[in-house]
Design an enzyme around this catalytic site. Structure first.
Site, PDB file in Angstrom:
ATOM      1  N   CYS A   2       5.292  -6.637 -17.656  1.00  0.00           N
ATOM      2  CA  CYS A   2       6.069  -6.531 -18.900  1.00  0.00           C
ATOM      3  C   CYS A   2       6.720  -5.158 -19.051  1.00  0.00           C
ATOM      4  O   CYS A   2       6.278  -4.182 -18.454  1.00  0.00           O
ATOM      5  CB  CYS A   2       5.159  -6.751 -20.086  1.00  0.00           C
ATOM      6  SG  CYS A   2       4.250  -8.295 -19.982  1.00  0.00           S
ATOM      7  N   ARG A  27      11.093  -4.606 -13.425  1.00  0.00           N
ATOM      8  CA  ARG A  27       9.655  -4.879 -13.474  1.00  0.00           C
ATOM      9  C   ARG A  27       9.365  -6.376 -13.368  1.00  0.00           C
ATOM     10  O   ARG A  27       8.215  -6.760 -13.149  1.00  0.00           O
ATOM     11  CB  ARG A  27       9.060  -4.340 -14.780  1.00  0.00           C
ATOM     12  CG  ARG A  27       9.226  -2.845 -14.925  1.00  0.00           C
ATOM     13  CD  ARG A  27       8.883  -2.384 -16.329  1.00  0.00           C
ATOM     14  NE  ARG A  27       7.480  -2.500 -16.628  1.00  0.00           N
ATOM     15  CZ  ARG A  27       6.567  -1.598 -16.325  1.00  0.00           C
ATOM     16  NH1 ARG A  27       6.916  -0.502 -15.709  1.00  0.00           N
ATOM     17  NH2 ARG A  27       5.303  -1.786 -16.641  1.00  0.00           N
ATOM     18  N   TRP A  75       6.286 -10.785 -18.551  1.00  0.00           N
ATOM     19  CA  TRP A  75       5.974 -11.366 -17.245  1.00  0.00           C
ATOM     20  C   TRP A  75       4.684 -12.142 -17.464  1.00  0.00           C
ATOM     21  O   TRP A  75       3.616 -11.544 -17.654  1.00  0.00           O
ATOM     22  CB  TRP A  75       5.765 -10.237 -16.245  1.00  0.00           C
ATOM     23  CG  TRP A  75       5.941 -10.578 -14.817  1.00  0.00           C
ATOM     24  CD1 TRP A  75       7.082 -11.001 -14.200  1.00  0.00           C
ATOM     25  CD2 TRP A  75       4.957 -10.471 -13.779  1.00  0.00           C
ATOM     26  NE1 TRP A  75       6.870 -11.156 -12.856  1.00  0.00           N
ATOM     27  CE2 TRP A  75       5.571 -10.849 -12.577  1.00  0.00           C
ATOM     28  CE3 TRP A  75       3.618 -10.113 -13.754  1.00  0.00           C
ATOM     29  CZ2 TRP A  75       4.905 -10.865 -11.361  1.00  0.00           C
ATOM     30  CZ3 TRP A  75       2.956 -10.126 -12.543  1.00  0.00           C
ATOM     31  CH2 TRP A  75       3.590 -10.507 -11.357  1.00  0.00           C
ATOM     32  N   ASN A  99       2.123  -4.433 -23.122  1.00  0.00           N
ATOM     33  CA  ASN A  99       2.145  -4.547 -21.657  1.00  0.00           C
ATOM     34  C   ASN A  99       0.733  -4.270 -21.184  1.00  0.00           C
ATOM     35  O   ASN A  99       0.150  -3.250 -21.545  1.00  0.00           O
ATOM     36  CB  ASN A  99       3.127  -3.512 -21.082  1.00  0.00           C
ATOM     37  CG  ASN A  99       2.973  -3.348 -19.581  1.00  0.00           C
ATOM     38  OD1 ASN A  99       2.570  -4.284 -18.892  1.00  0.00           O
ATOM     39  ND2 ASN A  99       3.278  -2.175 -19.074  1.00  0.00           N
ATOM     40  N   GLY A 100       0.165  -5.192 -20.398  1.00  0.00           N
ATOM     41  CA  GLY A 100      -1.205  -5.001 -19.914  1.00  0.00           C
ATOM     42  C   GLY A 100      -1.987  -6.301 -20.049  1.00  0.00           C
ATOM     43  O   GLY A 100      -1.394  -7.367 -20.232  1.00  0.00           O
ATOM     44  N   GLU A 484       0.254  -4.387  11.332  1.00  0.00           N
ATOM     45  CA  GLU A 484       1.072  -4.072  10.158  1.00  0.00           C
ATOM     46  C   GLU A 484       1.760  -2.710  10.324  1.00  0.00           C
ATOM     47  O   GLU A 484       2.935  -2.549   9.976  1.00  0.00           O
ATOM     48  CB  GLU A 484       0.186  -4.120   8.904  1.00  0.00           C
ATOM     49  CG  GLU A 484       0.874  -3.757   7.599  1.00  0.00           C
ATOM     50  CD  GLU A 484       2.071  -4.623   7.242  1.00  0.00           C
ATOM     51  OE1 GLU A 484       2.319  -5.644   7.899  1.00  0.00           O
ATOM     52  OE2 GLU A 484       2.809  -4.239   6.314  1.00  0.00           O
ATOM     53  N   LYS A 488       5.789  -2.261  10.237  1.00  0.00           N
ATOM     54  CA  LYS A 488       6.478  -1.358   9.296  1.00  0.00           C
ATOM     55  C   LYS A 488       7.433  -0.443  10.053  1.00  0.00           C
ATOM     56  O   LYS A 488       8.572  -0.265   9.654  1.00  0.00           O
ATOM     57  CB  LYS A 488       5.478  -0.493   8.515  1.00  0.00           C
ATOM     58  CG  LYS A 488       4.688  -1.173   7.430  1.00  0.00           C
ATOM     59  CD  LYS A 488       5.444  -1.475   6.154  1.00  0.00           C
ATOM     60  CE  LYS A 488       6.120  -2.817   6.178  1.00  0.00           C
ATOM     61  NZ  LYS A 488       5.366  -3.995   5.954  1.00  0.00           N
ATOM     62  N   GLU A 491      10.495  -2.420  11.444  1.00  0.00           N
ATOM     63  CA  GLU A 491      11.504  -2.951  10.526  1.00  0.00           C
ATOM     64  C   GLU A 491      12.353  -1.871   9.865  1.00  0.00           C
ATOM     65  O   GLU A 491      13.534  -2.096   9.638  1.00  0.00           O
ATOM     66  CB  GLU A 491      10.990  -3.914   9.460  1.00  0.00           C
ATOM     67  CG  GLU A 491       9.656  -3.775   8.908  1.00  0.00           C
ATOM     68  CD  GLU A 491       9.339  -4.779   7.793  1.00  0.00           C
ATOM     69  OE1 GLU A 491       8.344  -4.535   7.118  1.00  0.00           O
ATOM     70  OE2 GLU A 491      10.060  -5.771   7.586  1.00  0.00           O
ATOM     71  N   HIS A 507      -6.339  -4.636  29.211  1.00  0.00           N
ATOM     72  CA  HIS A 507      -5.858  -5.888  29.815  1.00  0.00           C
ATOM     73  C   HIS A 507      -4.332  -5.895  29.944  1.00  0.00           C
ATOM     74  O   HIS A 507      -3.741  -6.959  30.111  1.00  0.00           O
ATOM     75  CB  HIS A 507      -6.335  -7.083  28.980  1.00  0.00           C
ATOM     76  CG  HIS A 507      -7.826  -7.167  28.887  1.00  0.00           C
ATOM     77  ND1 HIS A 507      -8.615  -7.495  29.960  1.00  0.00           N
ATOM     78  CD2 HIS A 507      -8.670  -6.902  27.866  1.00  0.00           C
ATOM     79  CE1 HIS A 507      -9.888  -7.458  29.597  1.00  0.00           C
ATOM     80  NE2 HIS A 507      -9.942  -7.092  28.333  1.00  0.00           N
ATOM     81  N   LYS A 606      14.696  -9.869   1.884  1.00  0.00           N
ATOM     82  CA  LYS A 606      13.417  -9.767   1.170  1.00  0.00           C
ATOM     83  C   LYS A 606      12.756 -11.142   1.043  1.00  0.00           C
ATOM     84  O   LYS A 606      11.554 -11.266   1.142  1.00  0.00           O
ATOM     85  CB  LYS A 606      13.663  -9.148  -0.217  1.00  0.00           C
ATOM     86  CG  LYS A 606      12.393  -8.891  -1.027  1.00  0.00           C
ATOM     87  CD  LYS A 606      11.588  -7.760  -0.427  1.00  0.00           C
ATOM     88  CE  LYS A 606      10.274  -7.531  -1.151  1.00  0.00           C
ATOM     89  NZ  LYS A 606       9.314  -6.795  -0.310  1.00  0.00           N
TER      90      LYS A 606
HETATM   91  C1  AGP Z   1       7.394  -7.362   5.365  1.00  0.00           C
HETATM   92  O1  AGP Z   1       7.580  -5.994   5.394  1.00  0.00           O
HETATM   93  C2  AGP Z   1       8.505  -8.193   5.755  1.00  0.00           C
HETATM   94  N1  AGP Z   1       9.738  -7.800   5.269  1.00  0.00           N
HETATM   95  C3  AGP Z   1       8.262  -9.661   6.002  1.00  0.00           C
HETATM   96  O2  AGP Z   1       7.520  -9.717   7.167  1.00  0.00           O
HETATM   97  C4  AGP Z   1       7.567 -10.488   4.916  1.00  0.00           C
HETATM   98  O3  AGP Z   1       6.236 -10.100   4.794  1.00  0.00           O
HETATM   99  C5  AGP Z   1       7.671 -11.981   5.278  1.00  0.00           C
HETATM  100  O4  AGP Z   1       9.021 -12.351   5.301  1.00  0.00           O
HETATM  101  C6  AGP Z   1       6.903 -12.864   4.335  1.00  0.00           C
HETATM  102  O5  AGP Z   1       7.395 -12.793   3.036  1.00  0.00           O
HETATM  103  P1  AGP Z   1       6.574 -13.379   1.824  1.00  0.00           P
HETATM  104  O6  AGP Z   1       5.332 -12.576   1.675  1.00  0.00           O
HETATM  105  O7  AGP Z   1       7.502 -13.223   0.641  1.00  0.00           O
HETATM  106  O8  AGP Z   1       6.281 -14.811   2.120  1.00  0.00           O
END
Ligand code: AGP
Length: 611
Positions: A2, A27, A75, A99-100, A484, A488, A491, A507, A606
């Protein structure tokens, strides 16, 4: 999450409030509303959907005028998306926005209803409005009424309150949710963040937890919740509009990395029973009956969410004692999976819209599995089709590279596994109590790691930024974190990076190691630490340049590695929440130094709604 704004002054407040709410749109929200004091009474306008709908509703009420008012974007957490649940909430002469999350709202609701209060919404917020109203009716002044109400409330809040009987005061209070005051000439402002107020003033007062403020046209008074006066300290904010949007950070991604302790606090809120040393079942998205009936867990997700799922694998097997499989959602749906009755499929997605995850969950649902969604975006497609929902409360994530949603997903999976382990009696009282205590301390540790390692990681990034390839190694719970870390870096900096299980190095990948390939090793103090140390030494012996994330005081790490980033010692199940932080920072700083588009890296979206 919120957003709140408040205004008291001499100008018409509707445009000021709507403009402030627009600044808070980032937000995330699903409804919005205003309460305007027109000198005689309070006019309320609320609308479901975007601010356009609220503006339309205010235009229809062309007499909506006043110089004192409050505005809110909601929200949904308690109660669905509807006009009745939208803020402000009114009780008697009181209008209030919040908010909270009020954790003891059910008990308070019961008591108030028993006393005859007519509560119109499903929200936790309306309860606070009724509490204030009850104290005011009992003869308290508005400020005392708010103070007394807050003594009864447990949880997080930033609230703003106006009374029909008092056109000269706006009362606000804060505990664990953000609240900032803006100081003007003959007018004063309140808002969830600085950008919401920046167009009107650069003189800000940042409120602390446990404080209340009374805003009049000609001044601001600040108090503690017990009524002791606090000095009003103004600070001048010289942010540009672009900086303001990012709260002073250079990129959304960096802002979101630093928001993680708060995202964890919000995702924990109301879900831990600290006194009982247990998980509260209320917002886990799974009934005790279903939890006890699960024979197998299948975690499906894509990208970063898939890495969270891989960590969840350990949580479910160790804490709930349930056989667990983890699948890339795209591969899960590429075959005809053997899934059905007795299986719980947990679909994990920040956006809640990822097509592969959505389709995978649909296939599993058609075959009779129970579907639980872990998502950050309320009412998105995956939670809508699922049988149960466990929302992470990380707030909107703008940077394409997921950071705060990742740690919030880890937390959701951990709480879910503890909850199922409690239901099927796999987890003892003592183990649960210890975990609950450690979870409550987690945000503090995360804050320490972020502030304590930021400069060091930036220096390391500067030294290694020209590397063309980087290897990330981890074992056990830190294997997904190595994946991960590599994702990061790939990407956002476009540097080739590979994550490997440390035990797999000999291996194959060990052939890659030479002085040009930095190797990042995750070495927290856990059951796998000695084995991983062996892998670190093997890589070092082949000329690798070693960057190690180790527990505080690990002498072996310091003796072997070129660079050591230390994290506090915690229960090993919680270590991934800490070890991932320097990796996110490393990727960020390398990308920033290379000058890439950190928040919108090339070729990436995204929300991925294609196959
Ligand atoms: C994460 O940094 C990515 N941009 C991507 O791998 C993302 O996690 C993936 O597309 C899944 O998205 P979601 O969590 O919205 O399902």
């Amino acid at each position: 999450m919120c957003g709140i704004v408040g205004y008291i002054g001499t100008q018409q407040c509707v445009p000021i409030l709507i403009d402030g709410l627009r600044k808070l749109e980032y937000r995330g929200y699903d409804s919005a509303g205003l309460a305007i004091h027109d000198g005689k009474g309070i006019e309320l306008v609320r609308a479901v959907g975007k601010l356009r709908a609220l503006e339309e509703a205010t235009r229809e009420r062309n007499t909506l005028e006043g110089t004192l008012g409050i505005g809110h974007t909601r929200w949904a957490t308690h109660g669905g998306v509807s006009e009745e649940n939208a803020h402000p909430h009114v009780a008697g002469d009181i209008a209030l926005i919040h908010n909270g999350i009020i954790e003891n709202h059910s008990a308070l609701r019961k008591r108030l209803e028993g006393d005859g209060a007519a509560i119109a919404s499903d929200t936790d917020t309306e309860i606070v409005a009724h509490l204030v109203d009850a104290h005011v009716r009992a003869g308290k002044d508005l400020v005392e009424g708010v103070r007394d109400a807050l003594q009864e409330v447990e949880g997080a809040y930033a609230i703003a309150v106006v009374s029909r009987k008092d056109p000269s005061r706006l009362v606000v209070a804060k505990n664990a949710s953000p609240l900032v005051l803006g100081v003007g000439d003959g007018e004063n402002f309140a808002g969830s963040d600085i950008p919401a107020l920046l167009e009107h003033t650069r003189r800000m007062v940042i409120m602390e937890d446990g404080q209340m403020a009374v805003l009049r046209r000609d001044g601001i008074e600040l108090f503690t919740l017990s009524g002791d006066p606090v000095e009003v300290v103004e600070r001048r904010v010289d942010w540009s509009p672009v900086m303001a949007e990012k709260a002073g950070y250079k990129h959304f991604m960096l802002k979101e990395i630093f928001e993680q302790p708060r995202a964890i606090e919000d995702t924990l809120r109301g879900r831990l029973e600290r006194e009982l040393g247990d998980i509260n079942s209320a917002e886990i998205g799974l009934t005790p009956e279903v939890a006890r009936s699960i024979k197998r867990v299948c975690l499906i997700a894509c990208g970063t969410s898939h890495h969270a799922a891989m960590t969840g694998h350990y949580y479910f097997e160790q804490l709930a004692g349930i056989p667990t499989v983890v699948e890339l959602a795209s591969e899960f749906r590429a075959r005809d999976p053997l899934i059905g009755d007795g299986d719980m499929v947990v679909a994990i997605s920040q956006s809640g819209e990822t097509l592969d995850t959505l389709m995978g969950a649909k296939i599993a649902k058609d075959k009779g599995a129970h579907i639980l969604a872990i998502a950050n975006v309320t009412d998105s497609a995956i939670p809508r089709m699922a049988d149960g929902q466990l929302y992470t409360r990380a707030g909107p994530e703008i940077g394409v590279a997921s950071t705060k949603c990742f740690t919030a997903q880890l937390l959701a999976l951990l709480m879910l596994a503890i909850y199922v382990g409690r239901q099927n009696k796999h987890l003892s009282d003592e183990q649960t109590r210890d975990l609950v205590e450690e979870l409550a301390r987690l945000p503090l540790h995360m804050r320490d790691v972020l502030t304590g390692t930021r400069q060091l990681v930036s220096n390391i990034a500067r030294r290694y930024k020209e590397a063309q390839d980087v290897l990330f190694l981890g074992r056990g719970l830190n294997f997904p974190i190595a994946l991960e870390g590599a994702l990061k870096l790939k990407e956002i900096s476009y540097v080739h990076a590979e994550g490997y299980a440390a035990g797999e190095m000999k291996h194959g990948p060990i052939a890659l190691i030479d002085a040009s390939v930095p190797v990042v090793v995750l070495l927290p103090k856990d059951s796998y630490r000695d084995k991983s140390l062996g892998n670190l030494q093997e890589a070092k012996a082949r000329g690798g340049r070693m960057i190690v994330v180790a527990s505080e005081g690990d002498e072996d790490a310091h003796a072997t590695a070129d660079e050591v980033v230390e994290v506090p010692v915690v229960n090993e199940l919680l270590a991934p929440f800490l070890t991932v932080l320097p990796l996110q920072l490393y990727a960020y700083y390398v990308a920033d130094m290379k000058g890439t588009d950190v928040d919108q890296p090339r070729n990436l979206a995204k929300t991925v709604t294609v196959e």
